[in-house]
Design a protein around this motif. Structure first.
Motif, PDB file in Angstrom:
ATOM      1  N   ARG A   1      -0.152 -31.436  -8.712  1.00  0.00           N
ATOM      2  CA  ARG A   1      -0.176 -30.341  -9.688  1.00  0.00           C
ATOM      3  C   ARG A   1      -1.383 -30.409 -10.609  1.00  0.00           C
ATOM      4  NH1 ARG A   1       5.764 -29.040 -11.989  1.00  0.00           N
ATOM      5  NH2 ARG A   1       6.612 -28.122 -10.088  1.00  0.00           N
ATOM      6  N   ARG A   2      -1.880 -31.637 -10.834  1.00  0.00           N
ATOM      7  CA  ARG A   2      -3.065 -31.786 -11.672  1.00  0.00           C
ATOM      8  C   ARG A   2      -4.252 -31.065 -11.035  1.00  0.00           C
ATOM      9  NH1 ARG A   2      -2.110 -37.238 -12.769  1.00  0.00           N
ATOM     10  NH2 ARG A   2      -0.569 -36.474 -14.233  1.00  0.00           N
ATOM     11  N   GLN A   3      -4.192 -30.886  -9.705  1.00  0.00           N
ATOM     12  CA  GLN A   3      -5.337 -30.296  -9.000  1.00  0.00           C
ATOM     13  C   GLN A   3      -5.056 -28.887  -8.512  1.00  0.00           C
ATOM     14  OE1 GLN A   3      -7.122 -33.137  -6.275  1.00  0.00           O
ATOM     15  NE2 GLN A   3      -5.748 -34.700  -7.071  1.00  0.00           N
ATOM     16  N   ILE A   4      -4.002 -28.280  -9.069  1.00  0.00           N
ATOM     17  CA  ILE A   4      -3.624 -26.940  -8.661  1.00  0.00           C
ATOM     18  C   ILE A   4      -3.844 -25.970  -9.818  1.00  0.00           C
ATOM     19  CG2 ILE A   4      -1.628 -25.488  -8.087  1.00  0.00           C
ATOM     20  CD1 ILE A   4      -0.457 -27.802  -6.581  1.00  0.00           C
ATOM     21  N   GLY A   5      -4.298 -24.771  -9.481  1.00  0.00           N
ATOM     22  CA  GLY A   5      -4.345 -23.705 -10.471  1.00  0.00           C
ATOM     23  C   GLY A   5      -3.455 -22.574  -9.980  1.00  0.00           C
TER      24      GLY A   5
END
Ligand SMILES: Nc1ncnc2c1ncn2[C@@H]1O[C@H](COP(=O)(O)OP(=O)(O)OP(=O)(O)O)[C@@H](O)[C@H]1O
Ligand SMILES: [Mg+2]
Lengths: 284, 324
Positions: free
Chosen positions: B89-93
């Protein structure tokens, strides 16, 4: 850390609510009236004492009446804090689900329970500040205007905070699966039930009626907010005043046990956990 | 915004690992099936178009992928991790379809909030927020409350929010629904720019021209299932319309031609024209070969490249587009 981000947001959001400001304004009005009322009470008492002394009647016990004034003030604080708790948090999750504001929040690297906990802490912080300020107003008024200090101020205040946490848990839990309006109706009904149950129990004690007492006990199991207030009221008064007043709408002669306190704390915790669990599975 | 000149429709190398994988995702509301059975793979650096008529299940699918709703069945992985994984999730927009934000915050404050949720440090946020504001064309209005934004500006700040963390995967659910034509072009360029930076984009849309101009690969969904999928170029040439311009039309040629292509119209005359549909380009070559062998002079073969819209309408109307 993420919990604190949500808590901070919730704190700010709580302060934006018109209803919250309404209660704050009402509270301010109350404090002003309270200071004035206490002042009048002290004046009356002094005049009365002077008259009594002239007639050679022994002095009354100031402590009992000053304590009753404080009790009345703290009862109002507890009541206002209860209403504010429900008003502030009634739609916290439900309305955000409806508005869709959670859709950009939930996919962030944050766990869903952290969102619930953050909201809980945000409101709890805001309301605890409110309670502290209001209790301080009442106690300082008694002290400065009435030259009277009630016992167990810290314990009693913590119990008022516990009352707030109980209502907050209930409201936040409700808002994870009910609409804002339904939740408001349900929580206010339960709050009313707790208050009425407490009154019924006092009447039962006065009349020595077991059925009424049992109704009171059951209501304090369903929602232990009122019973915790009654324990607070018991602690806030000197024994002299408790015995003098007897069973009454604002206090009690038979305070709940330590087990009741543990039950109330567990009640608030379990409902908070339940809120986290329900929200975890909720479709947004 | 600057166009990077990256060309859409580029073929992707086959070796890259899938960034998004769905295995039989399914969502049922009561007795309404919103998503029947979704399995797909999206590869790193790809711009993936997810198309379908209203109610096809696009939003429901994306919501399952970003963890807003619980699938009834099936699983999925993003960046190789299970749904809900915080590192992924840290790498999702993500830009939601109904972009609604805490609109009492100022634009900058809103982005600051989302930056904190991404776990970005104060310095990172301070550097990145003006950057994304400029990226979506809101550079001058970051100090205004989001409530004071127009709908299109709110959608723009939604896009800014989705790009704040320099994500590796971006889910955009109809990112231009509220935008004016210039805004749409900006978003198109933005997507191409993301692609040039190697970002994987999952684009929900029914604006077909938009999809056609940026997507490498598409899936068309209808009634909650994928009905067609493939690289854009393949999908567009899957069924070609072709015009054969002939010098004469010997007897039986039209009948014979029908074994290679599906004849749709014949105009007789000194210069006969046969309009036909071919399943692929090889079929056209075989048809031309046949025509020459049967003595029909071929003056011209004009393949008509179909637009995505035609392909879409064709595929979807074949089984009924009405929501059910
Ligand atoms: N919360 C819900 N309860 C019941 N049915 C739902 C719910 N959400 C979606 N649906 C149904 O699921 C189906 C798919 O909806 P979805 O929003 O995914 O469509 P979509 O492809 O995004 O459509 P659009 O192009 O209009 O945005 C629709 O038939 C819709 O009625
Ligand atoms: Mg949709």
């Amino acid at each position: 850390m993420k919990v604190l981000v949500i808590a901070q947001l919730t704190f700010r959001e709580g302060l934006r609510k018109k209803l919250v400001w309404g209660v704050l304004l009402l509270s301010l009005l109350f404090v002003v009236l309270y200071v004035w009322g206490f002042h009048l009470f002290v004046q009356d008492w002094r005049e009365m004492e002077a008259r009594r002394a002239a007639r050679g009647v022994p002095a009354g016990t100031y402590e009992i009446f000053a304590s009753a004034m404080v009790l009345l003030g703290l009862w109002t604080v507890n009541f206002l804090s209860g209403v504010m708790t429900i008003f502030a948090s009634v739609g916290t999750i439900a309305s955000e689900i409806d508005a869709g504001t959670l859709q950009a929040i939930v996919p962030k690297p944050i766990r869903r329970w952290e969102i619930v906990l953050g909201k809980y802490l945000g409101f709890a912080g805001m309301l605890a500040l409110y309670i502290a300020a209001m209790v301080a107003s009442v106690i300082l008024t008694a002290r400065i205007v009435g030259d009277y200090t009630p016992p167990n101020v810290v314990e009693g205040t913590l119990l008022i905070v516990l009352v707030m946490l109980i209502l907050l848990s209930l409201t936040v839990f409700g808002s994870t699966f009910l609409s804002t309006v339904t939740n408001g109706v349900v929580v206010f009904m339960l709050y009313g039930l707790a208050i009425t149950g407490g009154l019924v129990e006092q009447i039962g004690t006065a009349l020595d009626n077991d059925v009424l007492i049992r109704i009171g006990v059951i209501s304090s199991i369903v929602v232990p907010s009122d019973s915790m207030w009654r324990l607070a009221s018991y602690l806030f008064q000197p024994r002299l005043a408790v015995n003098f007043l007897g069973p009454n709408p604002f206090g009690t002669t038979t305070p709940p046990s330590a087990f009741a306190v543990q039950y109330a704390v567990a009640y608030a915790l379990v409902l908070l956990l339940a809120a986290m669990l329900v929200f975890r599975k909720r479709d947004l | 915004m600057i166009a990077t000149g990256a060309e859409p429709h580029q073929a992707q190398p086959i070796s890259v690992a899938p960034v998004i994988e769905a295995f039989g995702l399914r969502k049922v509301y009561g007795d309404r099936v919103a998503v029947e059975d979704l399995s797909l793979e999206v590869y790193e650096g790809e711009v993936f178009g997810f198309l379908g008529p209203n109610g096809a299940g696009k939003t429901t699918s994306v919501k399952m992928l970003v963890g807003l709703i619980q699938p009834t069945a099936g699983t999925a992985r993003i960046l190789g991790r299970p749904l809900g994984d915080l590192e992924a999730r840290r790498q999702i927009g993500f830009l939601p379809e109904l972009f609604r934000f805490h609109d009492w915050l100022r634009g900058q404050e809103l982005l600051d909030l989302h930056g904190k949720l991404y776990g970005m440090s104060r310095q990172e946020r301070r550097r990145r927020i003006p950057e994304v504001l400029a990226l979506v064309g809101l550079a001058g209005v970051g100090h205004l409350r989001v409530r004071a934004y127009s709908k299109g500006m709110q959608q723009r700040i939604g896009i800014a929010q989705a790009l704040l963390n320099n994500p590796r995967v971006v889910f955009l659910d109809e990112p231009t629904s509220a935008l004016d034509p210039l805004g749409r072009r900006d978003v198109r360029e933005l997507i191409l720019r993301l692609k040039s930076e190697g970002v994987t984009v999952f684009l929900n849309s029914h604006l077909l021209s938009e999809v056609e101009s940026v997507c490498d690969r598409v899936a068309i969904v209808n009634h909650g299932r994928v009905v067609a999928t493939g690289p854009m170029s393949e999908l567009l040439s899957r069924e070609l319309t072709v015009e054969f311009r002939l010098g004469a039309l010997p007897d039986g040629v039209v009948g014979g031609l029908a074994t290679y292509v599906q004849v749709e119209a014949v105009t007789d005359g000194p210069r006969p024209v046969v309009v036909a549909r071919a399943s692929d380009e090889a079929a056209i070559a075989r048809a031309v070969d046949y025509l020459v062998r049967s003595g029909a002079p071929v003056y011209g073969v004009v393949p008509e490249r179909r637009t995505l819209e035609e392909v879409f309408v064709d595929i979807v109307s074949r089984e009924g587009a009405e929501p059910r």
